[in-house]
Motif scaffolding. Structure first.
Motif, PDB file in Angstrom:
ATOM      1  N   THR A  90      35.378  44.214  58.504  1.00  0.00           N
ATOM      2  CA  THR A  90      35.701  45.122  59.601  1.00  0.00           C
ATOM      3  C   THR A  90      37.200  45.071  59.871  1.00  0.00           C
ATOM      4  OG1 THR A  90      35.468  45.487  61.994  1.00  0.00           O
ATOM      5  CG2 THR A  90      35.022  43.279  61.192  1.00  0.00           C
ATOM      6  N   CYS A  97      32.766  46.121  71.149  1.00  0.00           N
ATOM      7  CA  CYS A  97      33.024  47.284  70.298  1.00  0.00           C
ATOM      8  C   CYS A  97      32.478  47.074  68.892  1.00  0.00           C
ATOM      9  CB  CYS A  97      34.534  47.559  70.234  1.00  0.00           C
ATOM     10  SG  CYS A  97      35.239  48.226  71.750  1.00  0.00           S
ATOM     11  N   ASP A  98      32.688  45.892  68.359  1.00  0.00           N
ATOM     12  CA  ASP A  98      32.226  45.597  67.010  1.00  0.00           C
ATOM     13  C   ASP A  98      30.700  45.606  66.939  1.00  0.00           C
ATOM     14  OD1 ASP A  98      33.158  44.914  64.313  1.00  0.00           O
ATOM     15  OD2 ASP A  98      32.090  43.035  64.626  1.00  0.00           O
ATOM     16  N   THR A 144      29.328  49.146  67.114  1.00  0.00           N
ATOM     17  CA  THR A 144      29.543  49.894  65.874  1.00  0.00           C
ATOM     18  C   THR A 144      28.488  49.547  64.825  1.00  0.00           C
ATOM     19  OG1 THR A 144      31.929  49.944  66.288  1.00  0.00           O
ATOM     20  CG2 THR A 144      31.192  50.418  64.049  1.00  0.00           C
ATOM     21  N   PHE A 153      24.554  50.287  66.298  1.00  0.00           N
ATOM     22  CA  PHE A 153      24.103  51.601  66.759  1.00  0.00           C
ATOM     23  C   PHE A 153      22.942  52.078  65.895  1.00  0.00           C
ATOM     24  CE2 PHE A 153      24.434  56.234  67.383  1.00  0.00           C
ATOM     25  CZ  PHE A 153      24.500  56.270  68.765  1.00  0.00           C
ATOM     26  N   GLY A 155      22.766  52.454  62.042  1.00  0.00           N
ATOM     27  CA  GLY A 155      23.849  51.714  61.429  1.00  0.00           C
ATOM     28  C   GLY A 155      23.333  50.669  60.455  1.00  0.00           C
TER      29      GLY A 155
END
Length: 408
Positions: free
Chosen positions: A204, A263-264, A267, A270, A273
Motif C-alpha cells: 500500500t 483509511c487503510d 480501502t 470495503f 475489496g
C-alpha cells in the motif's frame, strides 16, 4: 523563607538529587542484562536461526518487529527535537539534548536488531560487499547509518552552540538536515514492506506516511516519559506548560495515526475489496488482541491528552506508555499479518520447517499459521534493551545533557 524559595527554584537545587547509588545500581543491572543477552546471542550463533520460531513462511519475526519499532522511537524523538529549531519556533524547555540522546540510543538498538536478525555478524560485511543498490533493504541500511551519524553531529552541534562555538545559523542548518533524514529513514523502512507486491497487507502507498505518523506518536510518548521521570528525579527543571504542550501534540499525533489506519482498513475492507481477509484476521482472528489493544489503548491515551482534568503527570505517563504499546502492537500485526495472507499461492517450498503441523496434511498444516517468538528470541531482545538502558543511563551520568539557559 525567601532564601529557601530561591534555593528551591534554582537550577542547581533539584539536580543535586539525581544520580548517586540508585543510578549506579541501574547501570550495573542494565550491564548484567546486556551481557546475558550477548551470551544468548552467542548461543543463537552456535546453533543457528533454527532455534528461533522463524521459518520460510515467517522469515521475519520479533527482531525485525523491534527494528521497525525502535526506528520509530528514534525518528520521533529527533523530529520533536529538531522541528522547533528548524522552523524558529519556541521549544519545549530545553529537552532537546535528552531527546536527541534517546534517539541515538534507539538507533543503535535498531541497528543491533538488524545484525542479530542476519544470523551472523559477517553477513553485515557481505551486505556491503555484495550490495544491490536497487533494493530498498540497501537504501534503509545506508539511510539508517547516515541518520545515526547525523544524530551524533546534531547533539555535538547543540553542545557546541551552548558553548558559543557554533552559530545559530549553522545549528539550524544541521537541524533541518536531521529532520529531513529522520522522515526519510522511516519512509525507506516502510518501502521495504510496501514495495513487496507478494504480500497483501504490506502493498500500500499509505505505508510510508503511516510509519512517519507512528514514529511521531511513539517518539513523542517516549520523550514525555523520559523527561517527566528526569524531572521527578531532579535531573532537570521543566515547566508544566511544556509537558502540557507535548501531551496535546501527542494526542494530535495519535488521532492522525488512527486516521491513516482507518483509511487503510476502509480501502481494503470495503465490500467487494480484496482485503476482507485482512479485516477478519485483525478484528476477530489470531491478531485481534494486538489490534484491539492498539485501538483501545490509543483512544484512551488521546482522551488523557485532550481532557484537562485528566492531564496529570501520572496519567500522561500512563497515556504515553499506552501509546508506545499501541504502536508496538501495530508493528507486530503488520509484520506477522503480512506473512499470513500472500498474494501468490504457494510462493515458497513446503517442508516440515515451514508449517506448524506438517503431519496433518495440507489443510491442517496451514490452519492457524501464526508466528510466535521462542524463548531465545525473547532473551536476546531483553539483552538488546539492556544495552539501550545502559547507554541511556551512562549518557545521563556523564554527558552534559542537562538544560542550560541557552538551550531553552
Amino acid at each position: 523563607m525567601s532564601e529557601n524559595i530561591q534555593a528551591a527554584q534554582s537550577p542547581s537545587a533539584p539536580a543535586a538529587k539525581f544520580g548517586g547509588r540508585g543510578l549506579n545500581i541501574g547501570i550495573i543491572v542494565a550491564a548484567i542484562v546486556a551481557v546475558a543477552g550477548l551470551a544468548l546471542w552467542v548461543m543463537q550463533l552456535s546453533g543457528g536461526l533454527v532455534q528461533t520460531n522463524m521459518r520460510n513462511l515467517d522469515s521475519w519475526g520479533l527482531y525485525i518487529t523491534m527494528f521497525m519499532f525502535l526506528v520509530g522511537l528514534s525518528a520521533g524523538g529527533l523530529i520533536i527535537s529538531s522541528v522547533p529549531r528548524a522552523f524558529g519556533l519556541k521549544g519545549f524547555g530545553g529537552i532537546s539534548k535528552v531527546a536527541v540522546w534517546t534517539s541515538i540510543c534507539c538507533t543503535v538498538l535498531a541497528i543491533g536488531f538488524v545484525i542479530v536478525d542476519l544470523g551472523h555478524p559477517m553477513r553485515l560485511w557481505e551486505l556491503f560487499a555484495y550490495s544491490n543498490l536497487g533494493s530498498p533493504l540497501m537504501w534503509d541500511i545506508i539511510v539508517l547509518g547516515t541518520y545515526l551519524v547525523l544524530s551524533i553531529i546534531y547533539l555535538w552541534a547543540t553542545l557546541r552552540a551552548e558553548a558559543g562555538k557554533v552559530s545559530e545559523v549553522a545549528l539550524r542548518a544541521v537541524s533541518v538536515i536531521a529532520l529531513v533524514c529522520a522522515i526519510l529513514v522511516h519512509s525507506v523502512t516502510a518501502w521495504i514492506f510496501g514495495l513487496q507486491q507478494a504480500h497483501e497487507f504490506w502493498h500500500t502507498a499509505l505505508l510510508a506516511p503511516w510509519f512517519v505518523s507512528s514514529a511521531l506518536v511513539c517518539g513523542t510518548a517516549l520523550v514525555l516519559v523520559v523527561v517527566i521521570a528526569l524531572r521527578r528525579a531532579g535531573y532537570m527543571e521543566l515547566a508544566q506548560e511544556n509537558i502540557t504542550k507535548m501531551a496535546k501534540m501527542l494526542g494530535a499525533f495519535i488521532l492522525v495515526d488512527l486516521y491513516f489506519f482507518g483509511c487503510d482498513l476502509l480501502t481494503v475492507g470495503f465490500p467487494g475489496g480484496s482485503g476482507t481477509e485482512i479485516i477478519t484476521m485483525l478484528t476477530v482472528g489470531p491478531l485481534a488482541p494486538f489490534f484491539w489493544v492498539e485501538i483501545i489503548g490509543c483512544a484512551l491515551a488521546a482522551a488523557v491528552c485532550f481532557v484537562p482534568k485528566l492531564r496529570t503527570n501520572l496519567l500522561v505517563v500512563v497515556a504515553s506508555v499506552l501509546a508506545i504499546v499501541g504502536i508496538f502492537c501495530k508493528r507486530a500485526q503488520l509484520l506477522v499479518g503480512g506473512f499470513q495472507i500472500p498474494n501468490l499461492d504457494f510462493a515458497g517450498p513446503m517442508t516440515s520447517s515451514t508449517v506448524t503441523d506438517w503431519t496433518a496434511g495440507m489443510a491442517g498444516a496451514y490452519q492457524g499459521m501464526v508466528y510466535f517468538p521462542s524463548l531465545l528470541e525473547f532473551g536476546v531482545v531483553l539483552g538488546v534493551f539492556g544495552l539501550g538502558a545502559l547507554m541511556l543511563l551512562v549518557g545521563l551520568k556523564y554527558l552534559p545533557l542537562k538544560p542550560v539557559k541557552s538551550s531553552h
